[in-house]
Design a protein around this motif. Structure first.
Motif, PDB file in Angstrom:
ATOM      1  N   ALA A  20      -0.176  -1.151   0.122  1.00 35.96           N
ATOM      2  CA  ALA A  20      -0.011  -0.351  -0.095  1.00 35.96           C
ATOM      3  C   ALA A  20       1.259   1.206  -0.228  1.00 35.96           C
ATOM      4  O   ALA A  20       0.776   2.159  -1.000  1.00 35.96           O
ATOM      5  N   ALA A  21       1.926   1.043   0.800  1.00 33.90           N
ATOM      6  CA  ALA A  21       2.621   2.690   1.193  1.00 33.90           C
ATOM      7  C   ALA A  21       3.588   2.802   0.205  1.00 33.90           C
ATOM      8  O   ALA A  21       3.918   3.641  -0.988  1.00 33.90           O
ATOM      9  N   ALA A  24       0.858   4.152  -2.941  1.00 32.73           N
ATOM     10  CA  ALA A  24       0.597   5.160  -2.730  1.00 32.73           C
ATOM     11  C   ALA A  24       1.769   6.363  -3.281  1.00 32.73           C
ATOM     12  O   ALA A  24       2.004   7.441  -3.749  1.00 32.73           O
ATOM     13  N   ASP A  25       2.911   5.916  -2.654  1.00 34.69           N
ATOM     14  CA  ASP A  25       4.310   6.662  -3.563  1.00 34.69           C
ATOM     15  C   ASP A  25       4.741   6.530  -5.114  1.00 34.69           C
ATOM     16  O   ASP A  25       4.902   7.788  -5.288  1.00 34.69           O
ATOM     17  N   VAL A  27       2.165   6.445  -6.616  1.00 36.33           N
ATOM     18  CA  VAL A  27       0.623   7.274  -7.680  1.00 36.33           C
ATOM     19  C   VAL A  27       0.938   8.919  -7.327  1.00 36.33           C
ATOM     20  O   VAL A  27       0.597   9.874  -8.198  1.00 36.33           O
ATOM     21  N   LYS A  28       1.597   9.671  -6.131  1.00 35.69           N
ATOM     22  CA  LYS A  28       1.942  10.578  -5.797  1.00 35.69           C
ATOM     23  C   LYS A  28       2.930  10.922  -6.530  1.00 35.69           C
ATOM     24  O   LYS A  28       3.616  12.410  -7.109  1.00 35.69           O
ATOM     25  N   ILE A  46      -8.820   2.788  -0.561  1.00 35.36           N
ATOM     26  CA  ILE A  46      -7.821   3.689  -0.093  1.00 35.36           C
ATOM     27  C   ILE A  46      -7.686   4.767  -1.919  1.00 35.36           C
ATOM     28  O   ILE A  46      -7.167   6.000  -1.384  1.00 35.36           O
ATOM     29  N   LYS A  47      -8.331   4.134  -2.236  1.00 35.35           N
ATOM     30  CA  LYS A  47      -8.395   5.429  -3.725  1.00 35.35           C
ATOM     31  C   LYS A  47      -9.525   6.553  -3.026  1.00 35.35           C
ATOM     32  O   LYS A  47      -8.669   7.452  -3.089  1.00 35.35           O
ATOM     33  N   LEU A  50      -6.787   9.289  -1.263  1.00 30.51           N
ATOM     34  CA  LEU A  50      -6.162   9.390  -2.159  1.00 30.51           C
ATOM     35  C   LEU A  50      -6.348  11.117  -2.889  1.00 30.51           C
ATOM     36  O   LEU A  50      -8.085  11.644  -3.236  1.00 30.51           O
ATOM     37  N   GLN A  54      -4.650  12.246  -8.166  1.00 28.42           N
ATOM     38  CA  GLN A  54      -4.246  10.995  -7.699  1.00 28.42           C
ATOM     39  C   GLN A  54      -4.741   9.193  -7.514  1.00 28.42           C
ATOM     40  O   GLN A  54      -4.996   8.385  -8.364  1.00 28.42           O
ATOM     41  N   GLN A  55      -6.421  10.522  -7.415  1.00 28.99           N
ATOM     42  CA  GLN A  55      -7.255   9.124  -7.443  1.00 28.99           C
ATOM     43  C   GLN A  55      -7.701   8.532  -9.250  1.00 28.99           C
ATOM     44  O   GLN A  55      -7.421   7.441  -9.776  1.00 28.99           O
ATOM     45  N   TYR A  58      -5.637   6.292 -10.091  1.00 25.87           N
ATOM     46  CA  TYR A  58      -4.405   5.007  -9.496  1.00 25.87           C
ATOM     47  C   TYR A  58      -6.066   3.313  -9.073  1.00 25.87           C
ATOM     48  O   TYR A  58      -7.510   4.089  -9.310  1.00 25.87           O
TER      49      TYR A  58
END
Ligand SMILES: NC(=O)c1ccc[n+]([C@@H]2O[C@H](COP(=O)([O-])OP(=O)(O)OC[C@H]3O[C@@H](n4cnc5c(N)ncnc54)[C@H](OP(=O)(O)O)[C@@H]3O)[C@@H](O)[C@H]2O)c1
Length: 196
Positions: A20-21, A24-25, A27-28, A46-47, A50, A54-55, A58
């Protein structure tokens, strides 16, 4: 990171923990991320957390990596809807403590660890590599490994986990040779993490 903007990264086991981490990194950082896990609702949560831009990049996909058909379907969707896989982060890794390799009735645990830690890696890397090869793209295949997973004395009762992480080390070496032998510039990297 410029070269990777809007490139497609598939991350396995992405609904919690390290996967997950990483998702997230990525997509950021501007990549398109395909997040695979069994709990689709968790991926949707999680989506939602964001930022809006970013969504859009993802994409959660329900995928049990111990099911080869799920893996094939997920990578086929990426091919059709996103144009192919540019990066694979093969984070999938199951750990089951307190069962020895010689214990009776341990077949379920042995199957689960080998299916998740070894066979799923083989199936995901195969699908990702062939996507990169056919587009002649110098993509990256990253496999998450474990430092402690190479030292059985630190993990009594970890049954197939340690053999499976040795297998990952050997597979990464094999991939390096196979990717080069196939005339591609696809890179295979293995990241060995220390216990959190
Ligand atoms: N944590 C550590 O200290 C550590 C240390 C060294 C190496 N590592 C390695 O790092 C990797 C990730 O470890 P972690 O600790 O972050 O794992 P974790 O916290 O146990 O993560 C579990 C994740 O895997 C997913 N998952 C489990 N079985 C799955 C399956 N069959 N198909 C699809 N998704 C599945 C779960 O989601 P769903 O339930 O939604 O499917 C969840 O998102 C592993 O390869 C591990 O060996 C971890």
């Amino acid at each position: 990171m410029e070269r990777w903007q809007n490139r497609v990264a598939v991350v396995t086991e992405a609904s919690s923990g390290i996967g997950a981490a990483i998702a997230a990194d990525l997509v950021k950082a501007g990549l398109v991320v395909v997040a695979l896990a069994r709990r689709e609702t968790r991926l949707q949560e999680i989506k939602k957390a964001l930022q809006a831009d970013q969504q859009q990049r993802y994409h959660p996909i329900k995928c049990d990596v111990t099911n080869e058909e799920d893996i094939k379907k997920a990578f086929a969707w990426v091919e059709k809807d996103l144009g192919g896989t540019d990066i694979l982060v093969n984070n999938a890794g199951a750990f089951h403590y307190g069962v020895n390799l010689v214990d009776s009735d341990n077949s379920g645990v042995i199957h689960k660890i080998v299916d998740t830690n070894v066979k799923a890696v083989a199936f995901c890397v195969r699908e990702a590599f062939n996507s990169m090869k056919k587009r002649d793209f110098a993509g990256h295949v990253i496999i998450i490994n474990s430092v402690a997973g190479h030292t059985s004395e630190r993990f009594p009762g970890a049954n197939m986990y340690i053999p499976s992480k040795h297998a990952v080390t050997a597979m990464a070496q094999t991939y390096r040779h196979e990717f080069a032998h196939a005339g591609t510039k696809v890179k295979s990297r293995v990241l060995a993490l220390e216990l959190l």
